[in-house]
Enzyme design. Structure first.
Site, PDB file in Angstrom:
ATOM      1  N   ASP A  48       0.841  -1.202   0.000  1.00 15.93           N
ATOM      2  CA  ASP A  48       0.000   0.000   0.000  1.00 15.93           C
ATOM      3  C   ASP A  48       0.876   1.252   0.000  1.00 15.93           C
ATOM      4  O   ASP A  48       1.630   1.491   0.943  1.00 15.93           O
ATOM      5  CB  ASP A  48      -0.890  -0.008   1.244  1.00 15.93           C
ATOM      6  N   TYR A  53       3.022   9.897  -0.570  1.00 14.22           N
ATOM      7  CA  TYR A  53       4.169   9.354   0.172  1.00 14.22           C
ATOM      8  C   TYR A  53       5.484   9.574  -0.571  1.00 14.22           C
ATOM      9  O   TYR A  53       6.555   9.355  -0.024  1.00 14.22           O
ATOM     10  CB  TYR A  53       4.009   7.852   0.451  1.00 14.22           C
ATOM     11  N   LYS A  78      -2.884   5.950  -4.160  1.00 14.26           N
ATOM     12  CA  LYS A  78      -3.974   6.881  -3.830  1.00 14.26           C
ATOM     13  C   LYS A  78      -3.793   8.223  -4.523  1.00 14.26           C
ATOM     14  O   LYS A  78      -2.665   8.665  -4.768  1.00 14.26           O
ATOM     15  CB  LYS A  78      -4.028   7.091  -2.303  1.00 14.26           C
ATOM     16  N   HIS A 109      -7.630   9.744  -1.576  1.00 18.65           N
ATOM     17  CA  HIS A 109      -6.922   9.684  -0.293  1.00 18.65           C
ATOM     18  C   HIS A 109      -7.695  10.318   0.867  1.00 18.65           C
ATOM     19  O   HIS A 109      -7.706   9.789   1.977  1.00 18.65           O
ATOM     20  CB  HIS A 109      -5.538  10.340  -0.447  1.00 18.65           C
TER      21      HIS A 109
END
Length: 278
Positions: A48, A53, A78, A109
């Site tokens: 994930d 990120y 996401k 998200h």
């Protein structure tokens, strides 16, 4: 414990998702490839990540280096909050960073209700889904009112709602609402960012089972029907977390953990969160 032992859940469109996965939130990009390679080696098959990120390319590099068959892997990413008005382009950027022809699960998200763009983003995601570029689409951090609004407009209902969920913050009403609408519930910060592991009840149960506190909490998630994505950068801890699959909690153990709910949110509140993630 190998990936053959990891149970799967069938999403509302028949796609099977491994119930225990590996999350890369807050793992710096330069450490992500090694961490994901270690996770895949340990037996994880569900990874994930998210555009926010900033480590999708490293996840993609680890997948490529693993030599594993693509169909044996489940990759989630996401849509960044600031990209809700350009979901198609953002999806293509993620797909390209990951080096994948098809993503397994793509999530909005956060709802960011103040932007008023998540319905537009969802329509673009439905189009991407209809083209077969993603196997399932879903949401993250959506509260009941966001879900109701989305479901009122959606041609494709979300397959997943990924939410903050751990023993001291169980969001039972939200989890129930999500499930009632056919969404699987996926827990992030499943160990309460480590804080829930110091709980006396958790310690007691872990002694009873000869298991670690993390294994007990993850076993509680699995028995509750949650998809769960613990995050750690250490291979030893990755293997330890997989050990949760052989911990069988009794109804009394489950009840003890259910009673720990204190409404203690650690992350942002989706009702007001409006950061762009850029």
């Amino acid at each position: 414990m190998t990936h053959e032992h990891i149970p799967g859940l069938d999403l509302n469109n028949g796609v099977r998702i491994p119930q225990l996965g590996y999350g890369v939130f807050q793992i710096p990009a330069e450490h992500t490839q090694q961490a994901v390679e270690s996770a895949l080696e340990a037996g994880y098959r569900h990874i994930d990540t998210a555009a926010a990120y900033r480590n999708e390319a490293a996840v993609g590099a680890a997948v490529a280096a693993s030599g594993l068959a693509r169909e044996d892997l489940f990759i989630t990413t996401k849509l960044r909050n600031g990209d809700q008005g350009r979901a198609r382009e953002a999806f293509e950027e993620s797909r390209s960073a990951l080096g994948l022809d098809q993503i397994d699960l793509y999530l909005i998200h956060w709802p960011v209700p103040s932007q008023g763009l998540y319905l537009q983003a969802w329509r673009e995601m439905e189009q991407i889904y209809s083209e077969g570029l993603v196997r399932a689409i879903g949401v993250s951090n959506f509260l009941p009112d966001h879900l109701e609004e989305l479901l009122g407009e959606a041609a494709v209902p979300p397959a997943v709602n990924q939410i903050e969920l751990h023993p001291t913050f169980q969001q039972q009403a939200l989890a129930d609402t999500s499930r009632r609408h056919g969404m699987a519930v996926e827990a992030y910060s499943p160990l309460g960012q480590g804080e829930d592991l110091d709980n006396a009840a958790v310690a007691q149960i872990s002694q009873r089972h000869g298991a670690t506190p993390a294994q007990v909490v993850l076993a509680w998630h699995l028995a509750s029907g949650n998809i769960v994505i613990p995050k750690t950068a250490t291979p030893e801890r990755m293997r330890e977390n997989l050990g949760a699959l052989s911990v069988e909690l009794s109804p009394r153990d489950m009840e003890q953990i259910n009673e720990l709910d204190a409404g203690r949110r650690l992350g942002a509140d989706p009702a007001t969160a409006s950061f762009s993630q850029y």
